[in-house]
Design a protein around this motif. Structure first.
Motif, PDB file in Angstrom:
ATOM      1  N   ARG A 111      38.985  50.168  30.360  1.00 47.57           N
ATOM      2  CA  ARG A 111      39.665  48.757  30.630  1.00 47.57           C
ATOM      3  C   ARG A 111      40.128  48.954  32.145  1.00 47.57           C
ATOM      4  O   ARG A 111      39.714  47.763  32.896  1.00 47.57           O
ATOM      5  CB  ARG A 111      40.674  48.632  29.792  1.00 47.57           C
ATOM      6  N   ASP A 112      40.648  50.105  32.716  1.00 41.10           N
ATOM      7  CA  ASP A 112      41.105  50.094  33.896  1.00 41.10           C
ATOM      8  C   ASP A 112      40.263  50.030  35.141  1.00 41.10           C
ATOM      9  O   ASP A 112      40.491  49.954  36.314  1.00 41.10           O
ATOM     10  CB  ASP A 112      42.163  51.287  34.068  1.00 41.10           C
TER      11      ASP A 112
ATOM     12  N   PRO B 154      40.073  46.066  37.052  1.00 40.89           N
ATOM     13  CA  PRO B 154      40.982  45.715  37.994  1.00 40.89           C
ATOM     14  C   PRO B 154      40.570  46.311  39.277  1.00 40.89           C
ATOM     15  O   PRO B 154      40.876  45.802  40.309  1.00 40.89           O
ATOM     16  CB  PRO B 154      42.404  46.066  37.730  1.00 40.89           C
ATOM     17  N   ILE B 155      40.036  47.435  39.190  1.00 45.58           N
ATOM     18  CA  ILE B 155      39.672  48.187  40.424  1.00 45.58           C
ATOM     19  C   ILE B 155      38.473  47.609  41.225  1.00 45.58           C
ATOM     20  O   ILE B 155      38.405  47.214  42.463  1.00 45.58           O
ATOM     21  CB  ILE B 155      39.426  49.807  40.350  1.00 45.58           C
TER      22      ILE B 155
ATOM     23  N   GLN C  18      37.569  44.731  40.626  1.00 45.76           N
ATOM     24  CA  GLN C  18      38.102  43.245  40.997  1.00 45.76           C
ATOM     25  C   GLN C  18      38.437  43.154  42.337  1.00 45.76           C
ATOM     26  O   GLN C  18      38.307  42.536  43.193  1.00 45.76           O
ATOM     27  CB  GLN C  18      38.936  42.992  39.866  1.00 45.76           C
ATOM     28  N   GLU C  19      39.432  44.322  42.671  1.00 41.36           N
ATOM     29  CA  GLU C  19      39.987  44.409  44.123  1.00 41.36           C
ATOM     30  C   GLU C  19      39.322  44.553  45.186  1.00 41.36           C
ATOM     31  O   GLU C  19      39.136  44.047  46.198  1.00 41.36           O
ATOM     32  CB  GLU C  19      41.120  45.318  44.004  1.00 41.36           C
TER      33      GLU C  19
ATOM     34  N   VAL D  98      38.623  38.664  35.491  1.00 41.44           N
ATOM     35  CA  VAL D  98      38.541  39.633  34.587  1.00 41.44           C
ATOM     36  C   VAL D  98      39.244  39.340  33.259  1.00 41.44           C
ATOM     37  O   VAL D  98      40.159  38.631  33.225  1.00 41.44           O
ATOM     38  CB  VAL D  98      39.329  41.164  35.150  1.00 41.44           C
ATOM     39  N   ASP D  99      38.414  39.556  32.377  1.00 43.08           N
ATOM     40  CA  ASP D  99      38.803  39.240  30.681  1.00 43.08           C
ATOM     41  C   ASP D  99      39.124  40.504  29.999  1.00 43.08           C
ATOM     42  O   ASP D  99      38.162  41.344  29.937  1.00 43.08           O
ATOM     43  CB  ASP D  99      37.885  38.350  29.919  1.00 43.08           C
ATOM     44  N   PHE D 100      40.117  40.561  29.291  1.00 43.73           N
ATOM     45  CA  PHE D 100      40.313  41.653  28.496  1.00 43.73           C
ATOM     46  C   PHE D 100      40.163  41.033  26.943  1.00 43.73           C
ATOM     47  O   PHE D 100      41.092  39.916  26.720  1.00 43.73           O
ATOM     48  CB  PHE D 100      41.585  42.415  28.573  1.00 43.73           C
ATOM     49  N   ILE D 101      39.584  41.433  26.170  1.00 46.18           N
ATOM     50  CA  ILE D 101      39.394  40.910  24.636  1.00 46.18           C
ATOM     51  C   ILE D 101      39.466  41.794  23.542  1.00 46.18           C
ATOM     52  O   ILE D 101      39.442  43.145  23.723  1.00 46.18           O
ATOM     53  CB  ILE D 101      38.043  40.123  24.481  1.00 46.18           C
TER      54      ILE D 101
ATOM     55  N   ARG E 259      37.130  41.578  45.584  1.00 47.01           N
ATOM     56  CA  ARG E 259      37.892  40.355  46.359  1.00 47.01           C
ATOM     57  C   ARG E 259      37.880  40.860  47.840  1.00 47.01           C
ATOM     58  O   ARG E 259      38.087  39.952  48.810  1.00 47.01           O
ATOM     59  CB  ARG E 259      39.352  40.594  45.650  1.00 47.01           C
TER      60      ARG E 259
END
Lengths: 312, 620
Positions: free
Chosen positions: B446-447, B450-451, B453-454, B465-468, B457
């Motif tokens: 999962r983590d 975010p990394i 993504q940043e 980002v989707d967490f399902i 960006r």
């Protein structure tokens, strides 16, 4: 009665004594109207004042977040991850090296706005449906209230999780999910109020004068519903904040990289963090607790202030 | 207001009570102590007052406050070199026992749950096969006939003898066309008649013949270099007792609804089944007639709980082994003198980004876009932070194995190079939105998002980002999730596994594999009409090499072919590699018999040790 009106008694010598006395009495009544009496009671409620101050501070922090947050809440520094509080980072850093204080400040935005918007949304639904059910009764009432009964049997948190899972996580969908599950309680409240208000003489009078239903509901009945609804809404905001926190804690609420108090608490799922890194979960936990407590205090204050049967 | 004040007072008191409860409370213990006193008495004797002083020693019962726990005495000795008899072994069973029916089993956790009692033909090792119910096999010169030799003298837990009939029965039941749900036919497709049997067009598998009670012959349509490792040593091919299972209600067996599997199943393993307490534990006891010698402990418990509870129980001495543990737990548990953290570098699996099945054209079909993606993200920083250094960045499918491309390009973090590549293929990051998804469960998986993504960006992309929830994975990847078919990647645990021929053939659409290597998408490819691979990667060159490797029985030649395959992967990047997380577990110092490195190259994190090898040291 308070002593205030006596100060305004007209002098005996006034040539237009009768009119003046009436005007003064009316003025006196205006001065101590239910509204002003409620305001006075509310501002004397110490816990409500405490709650209000806390909420004003939190609200201001949320609005002014870009000005007061020391760092960009999404900016990662993977070298400084999970650092304890220091002069550089007052509340330490999280697992991605992001400043916890900045995220806490920015986190107030979704947490508070979910509460306010979702509650506004579902209270509006409640006003409309409750008014229709209460005023018209009969089949309309039966259909609406049976729907309420059915929706109230749903386990709300599970259904909200299910809805968010279908609609996708995010601020908007979190609000929608909360709103469409929480409208039932205030609908019952509104209906109950209207059932008693619609039998009042002034409503009968308005009806006999030929006023339209919509006008009667809007002008003569709904004002009597507002007070209990406002009290209910305040408690609803607190519940919505907790629901948002629960959803975000499960990674089904606010999407990364945005911060919310709930998704900041996600870190607390690991034992090592619970035991050794309290700066990762204690600040958002306290913020949630303080916000909910403050809203409940304000709600208590409003309830006491708007209770017409309560002694001064 | 008075009620409010009372509420506040109550709240305050409750808070204080919690704080007090959280602080270390001094413990009061009652002890008998010897007290020596100097006693001075005044005695009147014959009208004269005399002071008498004497020393008195007496025993008194006193209360003593202990503010800190008494220090535990250090271990008296190292564990003995010879295993000790007796005691109970308690290991953690993550995720419980969701699939009890052996032939229906599809997940590893359930395989681990039955591993003390069930056995396979071989146990795969990183560099060979360890004989279990089979002793070995011989291959004909043309590579088309395999003769499997079974172990003699093996008995089932009810005392009956194990024979070749049991093996054939197990293979047929697992691949039966009547099984519901049907098992995918992933391995053994080269055995004559296997596909027909699986499709329900034959009553038996033509290419399997019982020669005698302990010999079976397998005839293939074409050579298959991975047969032994992927089929004979298949992790899910537990051998069933035909004399028991064939007497059960056939419908219940085929539908997996028989009570037998969790009430009185039998196997040939070192432990016998005793009882299953749903969501609590599975209890086993020593099988004295085990062919490999009875295990040392009297009983073995597999305990079901959350990971956090398991760690606490391990620290309290109520569990002996917790496998796996999170990387974030490593340092803390290493500081606990009563435990050992087991770490094995993993070359069999890596976290990677798999493309959306529906993305069969556009940006992500361009290898340079994928290369730019990798250059954009500091994956080493991910390893250092999220994996706490317990992992290795990977650059190709076989990275870290003997099959790795010798001239591999390393996609280390280089934002300038990434920007150049984006520009070269005409991508303006500000105009592109990238949607990525991960399901919940493993924090390390999962983590990563975010990394990533940043970093993306920072390149100028807009990234969602989707967490399902796990229950929604299939819907999401089939395009029925909130983003429909318009998403880009999801994170998954991927890699070569026990044999290079295991997963790889199903990466490319041209390899001849006509089913997905994963369970999705269920719907067939609209263009080809068949269920094919998830990434929809097409490469005739890669497909030809995979086929070449499949029939190549010379180990060195096979390695060279896979190295060529890996070089193509390294450049084309059908899926993006991230990093291999190490296999991490923690054991009590009382538990012995864990050889943590043995199976590190296999990717079976639950099979990092053999239940029958475990024994408990009593500390003496």
């Amino acid at each position: 009665m308070s002593e205030k009106p006596e100060k305004f008694l007209a002098p005996e010598s006034d040539s237009n004594q009768g009119v003046a006395t009436l005007a003064i009495e009316v003025a006196a009544q205006k001065i101590d109207s239910p509204g002003s009496r409620a305001r006075r009671r509310f501002f004397r409620h110490r816990l409500a004042m405490f709650g209000l101050v806390v909420l004003i501070i939190m609200g201001s922090a949320a609005i002014l977040a870009p000005l007061i947050a020391p760092y960009d809440p999404a900016a990662q520094n993977l070298i400084d991850f999970r650092q304890p509080p220091s002069a550089k980072h007052w509340l330490g850093t999280d697992g991605f090296g992001r400043d916890v204080l900045s995220r806490l400040i920015y986190g107030a935005r979704p947490s508070l706005s979910v509460g306010l918007i979702a509650v506004t949304f579902y209270e509006l639904i409640a006003v409309i449906l409750g008014s229709l059910a209460g005023y018209y009764g009969g089949k309309v009432d039966w259909i609406i209230m049976r729907t309420v009964d059915v929706v109230m049997t749903f386990p709300s948190l599970i259904i909200i999780i299910f809805l968010v899972a279908i609609l996708g996580p995010g601020l908007r969908n979190t609000i929608v999910a909360i709103a469409i599950l929480r409208w039932t309680e205030p609908t019952r409240l509104v209906r109950g109020q209207i059932l008693s208000l619609r039998e009042m003489d002034y409503v009968l009078a308005a009806r006999s004068l030929g006023a339209k239903d919509s006008r009667i509901i809007r002008r003569h009945i709904l004002p009597g519903v507002i007070a209990p609804l406002v009290v209910h809404a305040t408690f609803g905001v607190a519940t919505a904040i907790l629901l948002e926190a629960a959803l975000s804690f499960l990674n089904l609420g606010i999407l990364p990289p945005a911060a919310s108090w709930g998704n900041m608490m996600t870190a607390a799922q690991e034992l090592v963090i619970l035991e050794q890194m309290p700066w990762l979960w204690l600040p958002p936990g306290l913020a949630i607790m303080l916000a909910v407590l403050s809203i409940n205090f304000v709600g208590d204050g409003l309830r006491d202030a708007l209770d017409v049967t309560r002694a001064e | 207001m008075r009620m409010k004040s009372k509420s506040i007072a109550f709240f305050g008191l409750a808070l204080i009570a919690i704080l007090v409860a959280c602080t270390a409370e001094p413990e009061v213990i009652i002890q008998e102590v010897e007290v020596t006193r100097v006693v001075t008495e005044t005695v009147v004797e014959e009208g004269e007052t005399i002071e008498v002083t004497r020393v008195v020693t007496e025993t008194e019962v006193v209360e003593v406050e202990v503010t800190a726990a008494p220090e535990e005495e250090p271990m008296a000795a190292e564990p003995p070199s010879e295993p000790q008899m007796g005691g109970d072994v308690r290991v953690w069973l993550p995720n419980g026992w969701p699939e009890q029916s052996w032939p229906h089993r599809s997940n590893w956790e359930s395989g681990w749950a039955i591993s003390p009692m069930a056995e396979t033909l071989f146990w795969p090792l990183a560099d060979g096969l360890e004989p279990r119910l089979a002793l070995g096999y011989e291959v004909s010169e043309d590579g088309l006939v395999y003769t499997l030799n079974l172990r003699e003298g093996v008995v089932w837990h009810d005392g009956e003898s194990f024979t070749a009939e049991d093996v054939v029965y197990s293979i047929e039941l697992r691949n039966s066309a009547d099984l519901r749900p049907l098992n995918g036919l992933r391995q053994g497709t080269t055995i004559q008649g296997m596909v027909d049997f699986h499709d329900g067009n034959a009553d038996s598998i033509e290419g399997i013949e019982i020669i005698d009670d302990y010999t079976i012959q397998f005839t293939l349509d074409s050579p298959d270099a991975g047969l032994a490792r992927l089929f004979f040593a298949a992790e899910m091919l537990e051998i069933l007792p035909q004399h028991v299972v064939s007497t059960l209600d056939e419908e219940e067996v085929l539908n997996g609804t028989s009570d037998y599997w969790f009430t009185n199943p039998i196997g040939t393993g070192p432990y016998k089944f005793v009882q299953y307490e749903p969501d609590q534990f599975i209890e086993y006891e020593r099988f004295d007639d085990y062919w490999g010698g009875a295990p040392m402990p009297d009983r073995l418990f597999m305990e079901i709980s959350t990971a956090e509870v398991a760690i606490v129980k391990l620290q309290r001495g109520e569990l002996h082994l917790v496998n796996p543990i999170q990387a974030t737990e490593v340092q803390r548990l290493q500081e606990d003198g009563s435990l050992e953290v087991l770490i094995a570098e993993n070359s069999a699996q890596w976290y990677g980004m798999e493309m959306n099945y529906f993305t069969n054209d556009g940006l992500w079909q361009n290898p340079k876009a994928k290369q730019a993606f990798l250059y954009s993200i500091d994956r080493q920083a991910y390893v250092d932070s999220i994996l706490q250094g317990q992992g290795v960045v990977r650059h190709s499918f076989f990275d870290g194995t003997v099959y790795a491309c010798p001239t591999m390009t390393e996609y280390n973090y280089d934002p300038e190079k990434a920007a150049e590549l984006w520009a070269e293929i005409g991508v303006v990051p500000e105009e592109v939105t990238i949607d990525m998804m991960s399901w919940l469960g493993l924090n390390a998986r999962r983590d990563y998002l975010p990394i990533a993504q940043e970093f993306l960006r920072a390149q100028g992309f807009k990234v969602n980002v989707d967490f399902i929830d796990n229950s929604l994975i299939t819907d999401y990847v089939q395009g029925n999730g909130p983003r429909g078919q318009d998403w880009d990647f999801h994170v998954l645990l991927f890699g070569p596994g026990a044999d290079p021929g295991g997963i790889l053939p199903f990466i490319t659409e041209d390899s001849g594999a006509n089913w997905g290597y994963r369970s999705w998408p269920e719907a067939p490819n609209p263009e080809t009409g068949v269920k094919d691979n998830a990434v929809r990667y097409t490469s005739p060159e890669l497909a030809a090499l995979i086929e070449q490797a499949r029939v190549e029985t010379d180990p060195q030649a096979r390695i060279e072919i896979y190295q060529q395959i890996d070089c193509i992967w390294n450049e084309e990047l059908p899926a993006f590699m991230t990093a291999s997380p190490s296999f991490l577990a923690a054991r009590s110092n009382m538990l012995q018999g864990t050889d943590w490195q043995t199976n590190a190259g296999l990717g079976f994190w639950l099979r990092m040790y053999r239940p029958g090898d475990l024994w408990v040291w009593d500390g003496s």
